[in-house]
Each structure stands twice: as C-alpha cells, then as structure tokens.
Design a protein around this motif. Structure first.
Motif, PDB file in Angstrom:
ATOM      1  N   LEU A 128      34.341  62.110  23.715  1.00 10.42           N
ATOM      2  CA  LEU A 128      34.188  62.921  24.980  1.00 10.42           C
ATOM      3  C   LEU A 128      32.867  63.035  25.661  1.00 10.42           C
ATOM      4  CD1 LEU A 128      35.427  66.685  23.407  1.00 10.42           C
ATOM      5  CD2 LEU A 128      36.387  65.210  25.203  1.00 10.42           C
ATOM      6  N   ARG A 129      31.938  62.262  25.012  1.00  9.33           N
ATOM      7  CA  ARG A 129      30.591  61.848  25.652  1.00  9.33           C
ATOM      8  C   ARG A 129      31.020  60.917  26.574  1.00  9.33           C
ATOM      9  NH1 ARG A 129      26.491  64.689  23.919  1.00  9.33           N
ATOM     10  NH2 ARG A 129      26.347  65.466  21.683  1.00  9.33           N
ATOM     11  N   ALA A 130      31.797  59.830  25.981  1.00  9.58           N
ATOM     12  CA  ALA A 130      32.052  58.563  26.790  1.00  9.58           C
ATOM     13  C   ALA A 130      33.007  59.043  28.130  1.00  9.58           C
ATOM     14  CB  ALA A 130      33.032  57.486  26.197  1.00  9.58           C
ATOM     15  N   ILE A 131      33.802  59.955  27.714  1.00 10.80           N
ATOM     16  CA  ILE A 131      34.526  60.556  29.010  1.00 10.80           C
ATOM     17  C   ILE A 131      33.717  61.041  30.294  1.00 10.80           C
ATOM     18  CG2 ILE A 131      36.310  62.140  29.659  1.00 10.80           C
ATOM     19  CD1 ILE A 131      37.797  61.691  27.039  1.00 10.80           C
ATOM     20  N   ARG A 132      32.730  62.032  29.615  1.00 10.15           N
ATOM     21  CA  ARG A 132      31.686  62.574  30.616  1.00 10.15           C
ATOM     22  C   ARG A 132      30.937  61.626  31.119  1.00 10.15           C
ATOM     23  NH1 ARG A 132      31.182  65.436  32.987  1.00 10.15           N
ATOM     24  NH2 ARG A 132      29.426  66.645  32.611  1.00 10.15           N
ATOM     25  N   ALA A 133      30.347  60.718  30.447  1.00 10.52           N
ATOM     26  CA  ALA A 133      29.644  59.580  30.955  1.00 10.52           C
ATOM     27  C   ALA A 133      30.424  58.618  32.076  1.00 10.52           C
ATOM     28  CB  ALA A 133      29.101  58.549  30.078  1.00 10.52           C
ATOM     29  N   HIS A 134      31.724  58.560  31.889  1.00  9.05           N
ATOM     30  CA  HIS A 134      32.660  57.809  32.947  1.00  9.05           C
ATOM     31  C   HIS A 134      32.787  58.615  34.119  1.00  9.05           C
ATOM     32  CE1 HIS A 134      35.577  55.368  34.618  1.00  9.05           C
ATOM     33  NE2 HIS A 134      36.450  56.275  34.821  1.00  9.05           N
ATOM     34  N   GLU A 135      32.890  60.027  33.905  1.00 14.03           N
ATOM     35  CA  GLU A 135      33.013  61.029  35.011  1.00 14.03           C
ATOM     36  C   GLU A 135      31.788  61.048  35.975  1.00 14.03           C
ATOM     37  OE1 GLU A 135      36.154  63.816  32.969  1.00 14.03           O
ATOM     38  OE2 GLU A 135      34.045  64.521  33.204  1.00 14.03           O
ATOM     39  N   ALA A 136      30.705  60.916  35.375  1.00 13.32           N
ATOM     40  CA  ALA A 136      29.563  60.871  36.102  1.00 13.32           C
ATOM     41  C   ALA A 136      29.428  59.530  36.944  1.00 13.32           C
ATOM     42  CB  ALA A 136      28.242  60.847  35.139  1.00 13.32           C
ATOM     43  N   THR A 137      29.857  58.366  36.439  1.00 10.67           N
ATOM     44  CA  THR A 137      29.778  57.308  37.295  1.00 10.67           C
ATOM     45  C   THR A 137      30.565  57.475  38.620  1.00 10.67           C
ATOM     46  OG1 THR A 137      31.483  56.078  36.084  1.00 10.67           O
ATOM     47  CG2 THR A 137      29.348  55.759  35.287  1.00 10.67           C
ATOM     48  N   LEU A 138      31.748  58.196  38.420  1.00 12.07           N
ATOM     49  CA  LEU A 138      32.803  58.372  39.576  1.00 12.07           C
ATOM     50  C   LEU A 138      32.077  59.358  40.568  1.00 12.07           C
ATOM     51  CD1 LEU A 138      35.990  58.552  37.473  1.00 12.07           C
ATOM     52  CD2 LEU A 138      35.117  56.695  38.695  1.00 12.07           C
ATOM     53  N   GLY A 139      30.918  60.159  40.230  1.00 14.30           N
ATOM     54  CA  GLY A 139      30.498  61.130  40.988  1.00 14.30           C
ATOM     55  C   GLY A 139      30.949  62.650  40.826  1.00 14.30           C
ATOM     56  N   LEU A 140      31.803  62.744  39.782  1.00 14.01           N
ATOM     57  CA  LEU A 140      32.494  64.096  39.562  1.00 14.01           C
ATOM     58  C   LEU A 140      31.476  64.965  39.019  1.00 14.01           C
ATOM     59  CD1 LEU A 140      35.698  63.166  37.737  1.00 14.01           C
ATOM     60  CD2 LEU A 140      35.375  63.697  39.897  1.00 14.01           C
TER      61      LEU A 140
END
Length: 184
Positions: free
Chosen positions: A153-165
C-alpha cells in the motif's frame, strides 16, 4: 444484474465507461481527474487474462438506457493481490446506472473471488469525494492510519503521488471479509 469477466471484445467498452464515470469529478473542481486517460487496453487485457476484472451487466430482458446498449457493461472493477489482500485498483460505474448498488455488488464479488477464501479488501481513494471514501465507509471499509499501511500500500500511495493524485487528500482503506453492512 449479472457479474462476470468481460470478453476481450468488451474491454474497449470499459475505457468508454471509465471516461463517462470520470466526468463527475469535473463538478468538484477536479478536471485533471476527469481528463485522465482511462486504463490502457493492454492493461485491461492483462487484468482480463489474469482473471482480475469483473463487469456488471443488465440481466437479459431488462430495460437499459439508450446510453448503454444491451450487453454492454454498466460498471467494472479491477483487482490485484497486494500483501495478502484483494486490492481494488479501479471501480467505475456508468453515471446513468449510479445508485443501483452496482459498485457494491462488484466489490462484494471481488471479495469472494480474490482468493481461495475471502481475503481482506484494500483500496486507495480520495478522502473527500462523496462517491469515494465516504461511500466505501458505508460499505464497511475503514481508513488506515499511516502505521497500518503495508509495504504494498505504501508503494501504491507513492506511485499515486508521482501521478499528482496527492493534489487532493487520499487515503488507504481496508475491509475485513464479511464486513459489508449492506446499507449503500
């Protein structure tokens, strides 16, 4: 309503459905979300081949709106295994079929099909969008505090942050098996 895996020929309709569902974000000042490109056909195909996509359809003989021809999906869900849970990657319902418990039915079905026995469900979502975190809370999900986040979940949240979400507050949520309360 019928729920099953869509055929490969139905996958482009999922992209159209996701675009239509995303339009609601425009009214909340989230045009970037509304304009976001839906899941790529190659990605949908990978989910379909892995058995991790579900679509909801009107039962034969039931009336549909002119916006959804017979046999076309009304909603769909993508899931993947993450840290021993069934993680809901995407759930979209065509706006002309909202408020019919389609999203709930897809989520409940994903719980049953996510493993040999029902596993906890997780997802990440916008905290303040009415049809996101507040809706999922009505379905028995709870917001996870940061220390509760698994590595996946931390990895998913980090990826979402890179997408600007993270321009809008996001949360991770979890529902234990059998916790759907049936209100929504």
């Amino acid at each position: 309503m019928l729920i099953h895996a869509p055929s490969p020929t139905e996958l482009p309709a999922l992209r159209t459905l996701e675009r239509a569902a995303g339009e609601a974000f425009r009214g909340l000042g989230m045009a970037a979300i509304a304009d976001d490109e839906p899941s790529a056909l190659a990605q949908l195909t990978a989910y379909q081949r892995a058995g991790r996509v579900l679509a909801a359809y009107e039962e034969p003989g039931r009336a549909t709106t002119t916006d959804t021809p017979p046999g076309r999906p009304l909603g769909y869900l993508l899931w993947e295994p993450v840290d021993g849970c069934t993680h809901i990657e995407q759930v979209s319902v065509h706006p002309h079929h909202a408020h019919r418990r389609i999203g709930r039915a897809l989520i409940d079905r994903a719980e049953r099909e996510g493993g040999p026995a029902p596993l906890p469900l997780t997802l990440t979502t916008f905290a303040e969008v009415p049809w996101n975190a507040p809706y999922y809370a009505r379905l028995g999900f709870r917001v996870l505090a940061d220390p509760e986040l698994t590595p996946g979940l931390r990895a998913i949240r980090a990826h979402e942050a890179t997408l600007g979400l993270d321009r809008w507050r996001r949360v991770a949520m979890r529902r234990e098996p059998g916790q759907s309360d049936g209100r929504a």
